[in-house]
Design a protein around this motif. Structure first.
Motif, mmCIF file in Angstrom:
data_model
loop_
_atom_site.group_PDB
_atom_site.id
_atom_site.type_symbol
_atom_site.label_atom_id
_atom_site.label_comp_id
_atom_site.label_asym_id
_atom_site.label_seq_id
_atom_site.Cartn_x
_atom_site.Cartn_y
_atom_site.Cartn_z
ATOM 1 N N GLY A 164 0.813 -1.226 0.000
ATOM 2 C CA GLY A 164 0.000 0.000 0.000
ATOM 3 C C GLY A 164 0.837 1.262 0.000
ATOM 4 N N GLY A 213 -4.042 -1.962 1.564
ATOM 5 C CA GLY A 213 -4.419 -0.568 1.284
ATOM 6 C C GLY A 213 -4.803 -0.325 -0.159
ATOM 7 N N PHE A 237 -7.973 0.896 6.885
ATOM 8 C CA PHE A 237 -8.065 2.349 6.842
ATOM 9 C C PHE A 237 -8.412 2.963 8.198
ATOM 10 C CE2 PHE A 237 -9.233 1.324 2.286
ATOM 11 C CZ PHE A 237 -7.948 1.537 1.842
ATOM 12 N N TRP A 340 -6.086 13.096 6.366
ATOM 13 C CA TRP A 340 -4.632 13.128 6.524
ATOM 14 C C TRP A 340 -4.191 14.196 7.524
ATOM 15 C CZ3 TRP A 340 -4.306 12.816 0.509
ATOM 16 C CH2 TRP A 340 -4.311 11.484 0.124
HETATM 17 C C1 LIG Z 1 -0.046 10.290 -2.367
HETATM 18 C C2 LIG Z 1 -0.638 9.645 -1.195
HETATM 19 C C3 LIG Z 1 -1.694 8.659 -1.576
HETATM 20 C C4 LIG Z 1 -2.176 7.907 -0.388
HETATM 21 C C5 LIG Z 1 -3.135 6.830 -0.736
HETATM 22 C C6 LIG Z 1 -3.576 6.123 0.464
HETATM 23 C C7 LIG Z 1 -3.486 4.811 0.576
HETATM 24 C C8 LIG Z 1 -3.897 4.110 1.815
HETATM 25 C C9 LIG Z 1 -3.126 2.880 2.068
HETATM 26 O O1 LIG Z 1 -2.490 2.280 1.226
HETATM 27 S S1 LIG Z 1 -3.222 2.370 3.677
HETATM 28 C C10 LIG Z 1 -2.077 1.032 3.793
HETATM 29 C C11 LIG Z 1 -0.724 1.512 4.214
HETATM 30 N N1 LIG Z 1 0.100 0.373 4.483
HETATM 31 C C12 LIG Z 1 0.311 -0.092 5.712
HETATM 32 O O2 LIG Z 1 -0.216 0.375 6.696
HETATM 33 C C13 LIG Z 1 1.290 -1.231 5.807
HETATM 34 C C14 LIG Z 1 2.362 -0.943 6.824
HETATM 35 N N2 LIG Z 1 3.287 -2.067 6.894
HETATM 36 C C15 LIG Z 1 3.137 -3.091 7.772
HETATM 37 O O3 LIG Z 1 2.230 -3.147 8.560
HETATM 38 C C16 LIG Z 1 4.161 -4.182 7.705
HETATM 39 O O4 LIG Z 1 5.359 -3.632 7.182
HETATM 40 C C17 LIG Z 1 3.729 -5.381 6.802
HETATM 41 C C18 LIG Z 1 2.570 -6.132 7.500
HETATM 42 C C19 LIG Z 1 3.277 -4.908 5.418
HETATM 43 C C20 LIG Z 1 4.904 -6.357 6.619
HETATM 44 O O5 LIG Z 1 5.385 -6.756 7.887
HETATM 45 P P1 LIG Z 1 6.736 -7.635 7.979
HETATM 46 O O6 LIG Z 1 6.995 -7.855 9.425
HETATM 47 O O7 LIG Z 1 6.621 -8.830 7.111
HETATM 48 O O8 LIG Z 1 7.849 -6.712 7.325
HETATM 49 P P2 LIG Z 1 8.439 -5.321 7.873
HETATM 50 O O9 LIG Z 1 7.406 -4.574 8.635
HETATM 51 O O10 LIG Z 1 9.736 -5.574 8.559
HETATM 52 O O11 LIG Z 1 8.644 -4.535 6.497
HETATM 53 C C21 LIG Z 1 9.851 -4.624 5.758
HETATM 54 C C22 LIG Z 1 10.276 -3.227 5.401
HETATM 55 O O12 LIG Z 1 9.262 -2.645 4.586
HETATM 56 C C23 LIG Z 1 8.830 -1.411 5.157
HETATM 57 N N3 LIG Z 1 7.396 -1.214 4.846
HETATM 58 C C24 LIG Z 1 6.464 -2.149 4.699
HETATM 59 N N4 LIG Z 1 5.286 -1.576 4.383
HETATM 60 C C25 LIG Z 1 5.510 -0.251 4.336
HETATM 61 C C26 LIG Z 1 4.669 0.864 4.054
HETATM 62 N N5 LIG Z 1 3.384 0.731 3.716
HETATM 63 N N6 LIG Z 1 5.224 2.087 4.093
HETATM 64 C C27 LIG Z 1 6.550 2.251 4.378
HETATM 65 N N7 LIG Z 1 7.389 1.229 4.661
HETATM 66 C C28 LIG Z 1 6.865 -0.002 4.621
HETATM 67 C C29 LIG Z 1 9.060 -1.595 6.639
HETATM 68 O O13 LIG Z 1 9.122 -0.347 7.269
HETATM 69 C C30 LIG Z 1 10.392 -2.317 6.623
HETATM 70 O O14 LIG Z 1 11.389 -1.366 6.333
HETATM 71 P P3 LIG Z 1 12.825 -1.425 7.075
HETATM 72 O O15 LIG Z 1 13.404 -2.764 6.734
HETATM 73 O O16 LIG Z 1 13.590 -0.294 6.501
HETATM 74 O O17 LIG Z 1 12.521 -1.286 8.525
#
Ligand SMILES: CCCCC/C=C/CC(=O)SCCNC(=O)CCNC(=O)[C@H](O)C(C)(C)COP(=O)(O)OP(=O)(O)OC[C@H]1O[C@@H](n2cnc3c(N)ncnc32)[C@H](O)[C@@H]1OP(=O)(O)O
Length: 359
Positions: A164, A213, A237, A340
């Protein structure tokens, strides 16, 4: 057909013959896929923080998680073929003066067998969509809409389809503060979703792993969605202080009925691939072990159908809804601009960034 050991070895040789250095990010990706394909999941201790090169390699490998060896082999072959056959992803389309030069940082784009494949390529971030990636997806879709391929496919490299919106997008606050950031994000999101509403050819999602997302909500605008049984579909969300986008406030109730849509979009219920299929969001689910082979065999057959006729038929199915979808997109973005700036949203993002919260 799934890549054979011979295809894999050929690809390894091709890498040595590349004329252009593919850059560190791609080299790390190749390294990780090679290790995963030959040794399986990362099984060596994490190097110390000062051992930068080995730590980067370890990170790239371990991020592939439990990706099966044959999927890693296939991804390796696909990646090498994209580097050697189409280093300029938008070469079939003349870029206009105001467009970024060809060559994507966050995507791998290939075009063969009548199929343009747009692959999310930030596996170490679970393919989270950064601001640059939003821009690149729009460019890639524009190029795909004008090229000769019959079908356009979106899929992910690595163990995730897409996690997402990249939550760090919200940390880059301009001089005008959070209000200005919310306004510019509104415009970016509206334009981005618009590209999916207006896309003229059959658009297919090959959901290789978990989807979160906006990568889930957009599926309502695709023409077919094929999922591995490893995939999950999650729109958290409310927990993020945000509201539905990608036209899902309209498409989801239409696809699955308002009660099921509410469970997903309001209460954040995560669906398995089987559940998403039963609710009509996913077209068909395949066992992960045969997913790539079965899906690509099918898509290659579909891509042999006459491309113009596919366009015409898609258009007649979708055209009645287009104006409605544009209006829904505009309304969702207005609501999100306000969300936001809310305390709920800011707290959720701070919690994620300080690692207090995950999905
Ligand atoms: C222009 C703006 C438009 C906006 C449009 C709106 C959209 C709404 C959405 O999309 S809402 C959804 C947003 N996404 C999330 O909330 C997901 C957040 N991520 C997590 O909860 C977890 O990372 C996971 C469940 C996806 C995966 O967990 P896992 O334990 O398997 O892995 P890690 O958490 O260690 O992740 C590995 C690295 O990836 C980075 N990361 C993962 N997802 C995101 C993300 N959405 N945004 C930023 N970074 C993300 C995570 O931080 C790790 O990075 P690192 O290794 O540098 O620590």
């Amino acid at each position: 057909m799934r890549a054979s050991q011979k295809d894999f070895e050929d690809a390894m040789n091709q890498v040595k013959l590349l004329k252009k250095d593919p850059g560190n990010e791609v080299k790390l990706k190749l390294y990780a896929l090679y290790k995963q394909a030959t040794e399986g999941p990362c099984n060596v201790p994490k190097p110390g923080v000062f051992d930068l090169v080995n730590k980067a390699k370890w990170d790239a490998w371990s991020t592939l998680g439990n990706l099966p060896k044959d999927s890693a082999r296939q991804n390796y072959v696909d990646l090498v073929s994209s580097l050697s056959s189409s280093p300029e992803p938008s070469s079939q389309v003349e870029p206009r003066a105001d467009e970024k030069p060809a060559g994507y940082e966050t995507l791998v784009v290939t075009s063969e067998d009548g199929i343009t494949k747009i692959m999310f390529n930030r596996p170490t971030k679970k393919n989270a969509i950064s601001t640059r990636m939003y821009e690149e997806i729009m460019l890639a879709l524009k190029a795909a809409s004008e090229d000769k391929s019959a079908l356009t496919v979106l899929t992910g490299i690595g163990d995730y389809y897409c996690s997402g919106n990249d939550l760090t997008n919200f940390t880059d606050i301009p001089p005008g503060g959070v209000e200005e950031k919310a306004k510019s994000s509104h415009i970016l999101l509206r334009n981005f979703v618009q590209c999916f509403i207006d896309f003229p050819k059959p658009l297919i999602a090959v959901v290789n792993g978990p989807a979160v997302g906006i990568s889930v909500t957009l599926l309502g605008l695709f023409d077919a969605v094929y999922a591995s049984d490893r995939a999950t579909f999650h729109t958290p969300f409310s927990a993020l202080g945000q509201s539905p986008e990608g036209c899902s406030s309209y498409t989801f109730p239409k696809i699955m009925g308002s009660a099921k849509a509410t469970e997903m979009l309001v209460f954040g219920k995560k669906l398995t691939a089987g559940e998403a299929c039963a609710q009509g969001l996913v077209t068909e689910v395949f066992p992960d072990s045969t997913f790539q082979r079965e899906v690509w065999t099918r898509l290659k057959a579909y891509a042999k159908l006459p491309a113009n006729t596919l366009r015409v038929s898609k258009n007649i199915i979708r055209s009645r809804e287009r104006e409605k979808l544009r209006a829904v997109n505009a309304e969702e973005c207005i609501t999100l601009e306000e969300r936001w700036q809310s305390e709920d949203c800011m707290n959720a993002i701070m919690n994620f960034l300080s690692r207090k919260a995950k999905l």
